[in-house]
Design a protein around this motif. Structure first.
Motif, PDB file in Angstrom:
ATOM      1  N   ALA A  28       1.008  -1.113   0.141  1.00 13.00           N
ATOM      2  CA  ALA A  28      -0.047  -0.031   0.097  1.00 13.00           C
ATOM      3  C   ALA A  28       0.798   1.358  -0.042  1.00 13.00           C
ATOM      4  O   ALA A  28       0.810   2.193  -0.833  1.00 13.00           O
ATOM      5  CB  ALA A  28      -1.022  -0.023   1.335  1.00 13.00           C
ATOM      6  N   LEU A  29       2.077   1.291   0.739  1.00 11.64           N
ATOM      7  CA  LEU A  29       2.851   2.583   0.693  1.00 11.64           C
ATOM      8  C   LEU A  29       3.475   2.618  -0.543  1.00 11.64           C
ATOM      9  O   LEU A  29       3.705   3.768  -1.104  1.00 11.64           O
ATOM     10  CB  LEU A  29       4.027   2.078   1.884  1.00 11.64           C
ATOM     11  CG  LEU A  29       3.324   2.431   3.301  1.00 11.64           C
ATOM     12  CD1 LEU A  29       4.363   2.094   4.260  1.00 11.64           C
ATOM     13  CD2 LEU A  29       2.689   3.742   3.445  1.00 11.64           C
ATOM     14  N   VAL A  30       3.854   1.463  -1.148  1.00 13.12           N
ATOM     15  CA  VAL A  30       4.561   1.520  -2.534  1.00 13.12           C
ATOM     16  C   VAL A  30       3.623   2.467  -3.476  1.00 13.12           C
ATOM     17  O   VAL A  30       3.868   2.933  -4.207  1.00 13.12           O
ATOM     18  CB  VAL A  30       4.907   0.257  -3.049  1.00 13.12           C
ATOM     19  CG1 VAL A  30       5.377   0.390  -4.795  1.00 13.12           C
ATOM     20  CG2 VAL A  30       6.168  -0.258  -2.221  1.00 13.12           C
ATOM     21  N   TYR A  31       2.228   1.741  -3.547  1.00 11.17           N
ATOM     22  CA  TYR A  31       1.167   2.309  -4.488  1.00 11.17           C
ATOM     23  C   TYR A  31       0.896   3.726  -4.134  1.00 11.17           C
ATOM     24  O   TYR A  31       0.834   4.673  -4.874  1.00 11.17           O
ATOM     25  CB  TYR A  31       0.018   1.635  -4.262  1.00 11.17           C
ATOM     26  CG  TYR A  31      -0.259   0.374  -4.887  1.00 11.17           C
ATOM     27  CD1 TYR A  31       0.096   0.235  -6.282  1.00 11.17           C
ATOM     28  CD2 TYR A  31      -0.702  -0.938  -4.368  1.00 11.17           C
ATOM     29  CE1 TYR A  31      -0.204  -1.019  -7.020  1.00 11.17           C
ATOM     30  CE2 TYR A  31      -0.810  -1.915  -5.164  1.00 11.17           C
ATOM     31  CZ  TYR A  31      -0.460  -2.080  -6.419  1.00 11.17           C
ATOM     32  OH  TYR A  31      -0.571  -3.061  -7.060  1.00 11.17           O
ATOM     33  N   VAL A  32       1.118   4.188  -2.869  1.00  9.49           N
ATOM     34  CA  VAL A  32       0.872   5.759  -2.570  1.00  9.49           C
ATOM     35  C   VAL A  32       2.038   6.521  -3.031  1.00  9.49           C
ATOM     36  O   VAL A  32       2.050   7.534  -3.542  1.00  9.49           O
ATOM     37  CB  VAL A  32       0.878   5.838  -1.066  1.00  9.49           C
ATOM     38  CG1 VAL A  32       0.743   7.299  -0.771  1.00  9.49           C
ATOM     39  CG2 VAL A  32      -0.458   5.341  -0.461  1.00  9.49           C
ATOM     40  N   TYR A  33       3.406   6.042  -2.770  1.00  8.39           N
ATOM     41  CA  TYR A  33       4.544   6.639  -3.342  1.00  8.39           C
ATOM     42  C   TYR A  33       4.252   6.743  -4.866  1.00  8.39           C
ATOM     43  O   TYR A  33       4.576   7.775  -5.469  1.00  8.39           O
ATOM     44  CB  TYR A  33       5.564   6.047  -2.931  1.00  8.39           C
ATOM     45  CG  TYR A  33       7.077   6.313  -3.510  1.00  8.39           C
ATOM     46  CD1 TYR A  33       7.570   7.472  -2.918  1.00  8.39           C
ATOM     47  CD2 TYR A  33       7.342   5.778  -4.628  1.00  8.39           C
ATOM     48  CE1 TYR A  33       8.744   8.074  -3.520  1.00  8.39           C
ATOM     49  CE2 TYR A  33       8.859   6.240  -5.205  1.00  8.39           C
ATOM     50  CZ  TYR A  33       9.380   7.500  -4.749  1.00  8.39           C
ATOM     51  OH  TYR A  33      10.446   7.860  -5.146  1.00  8.39           O
ATOM     52  N   VAL A  34       3.992   5.741  -5.605  1.00  4.20           N
ATOM     53  CA  VAL A  34       4.189   5.583  -7.058  1.00  4.20           C
ATOM     54  C   VAL A  34       2.883   6.724  -7.612  1.00  4.20           C
ATOM     55  O   VAL A  34       3.104   7.348  -8.447  1.00  4.20           O
ATOM     56  CB  VAL A  34       3.702   4.606  -7.642  1.00  4.20           C
ATOM     57  CG1 VAL A  34       3.214   4.465  -9.115  1.00  4.20           C
ATOM     58  CG2 VAL A  34       4.931   3.487  -7.437  1.00  4.20           C
ATOM     59  N   ALA A  35       1.656   6.667  -6.881  1.00  5.37           N
ATOM     60  CA  ALA A  35       0.678   7.657  -7.107  1.00  5.37           C
ATOM     61  C   ALA A  35       0.953   9.318  -6.951  1.00  5.37           C
ATOM     62  O   ALA A  35       0.910  10.034  -7.825  1.00  5.37           O
ATOM     63  CB  ALA A  35      -0.522   7.385  -6.266  1.00  5.37           C
ATOM     64  N   VAL A  36       1.766   9.207  -5.926  1.00  8.36           N
ATOM     65  CA  VAL A  36       2.167  10.908  -5.555  1.00  8.36           C
ATOM     66  C   VAL A  36       3.246  11.144  -6.709  1.00  8.36           C
ATOM     67  O   VAL A  36       3.225  12.508  -7.259  1.00  8.36           O
ATOM     68  CB  VAL A  36       2.948  10.881  -4.139  1.00  8.36           C
ATOM     69  CG1 VAL A  36       3.610  12.288  -3.952  1.00  8.36           C
ATOM     70  CG2 VAL A  36       1.890  10.823  -3.109  1.00  8.36           C
ATOM     71  N   GLY A  38       3.528   9.870  -9.633  1.00 10.81           N
ATOM     72  CA  GLY A  38       2.583  10.165 -11.072  1.00 10.81           C
ATOM     73  C   GLY A  38       1.889  11.534 -11.010  1.00 10.81           C
ATOM     74  O   GLY A  38       1.909  12.097 -11.971  1.00 10.81           O
ATOM     75  N   VAL A  39       1.481  11.938  -9.880  1.00 11.29           N
ATOM     76  CA  VAL A  39       0.638  13.318 -10.018  1.00 11.29           C
ATOM     77  C   VAL A  39       1.671  14.326  -9.993  1.00 11.29           C
ATOM     78  O   VAL A  39       1.402  15.230 -10.642  1.00 11.29           O
ATOM     79  CB  VAL A  39      -0.185  13.460  -8.478  1.00 11.29           C
ATOM     80  CG1 VAL A  39      -0.755  14.676  -8.320  1.00 11.29           C
ATOM     81  CG2 VAL A  39      -1.226  12.459  -8.636  1.00 11.29           C
TER      82      VAL A  39
END
Length: 91
Positions: A28-36, A38-39
């Motif tokens: 979940a932390l990896v997904y949040v990092y990648v999403a940030v 990307g934004v």
């Protein structure tokens, strides 16, 4: 002389749910990092800049700042250093 037999105690412990939860949180932390990231990339593309332009108040971080001072400071801080030509272009 053999140690005490603790197999009855250790057989009752099930760490699979703990490991599963830790892995779930890590993913979940990896997904949040990648999403940030990307934004941030999308916003930079929409704004048309790389973050080195003048800020809204007109402060230019490169004004009256020699390349040698810039390179020294960035190396000391562990930051990437632009080439001298790129530094001059941005001034």
């Amino acid at each position: 002389m053999a140690g005490p037999d603790l197999s009855a105690v250790t057989a009752m412990v099930d760490l699979s749910t703990v490991v599963e939860t830790v892995l779930f949180v890590a993913i979940a932390l990896v997904y949040v990092y990648v999403a940030v990231k990307g934004v941030k990339m999308i916003l930079a593309a929409v704004r048309g800049g790389d973050g080195y332009e003048l800020d809204p108040e007109g402060f230019d971080p490169y004004e009256d700042y020699s390349y040698s001072e810039y390179a020294r400071d960035n190396r000391a801080a562990g930051l990437p250093v632009l080439s001298e030509a790129e530094f001059d272009r941005r001034q």
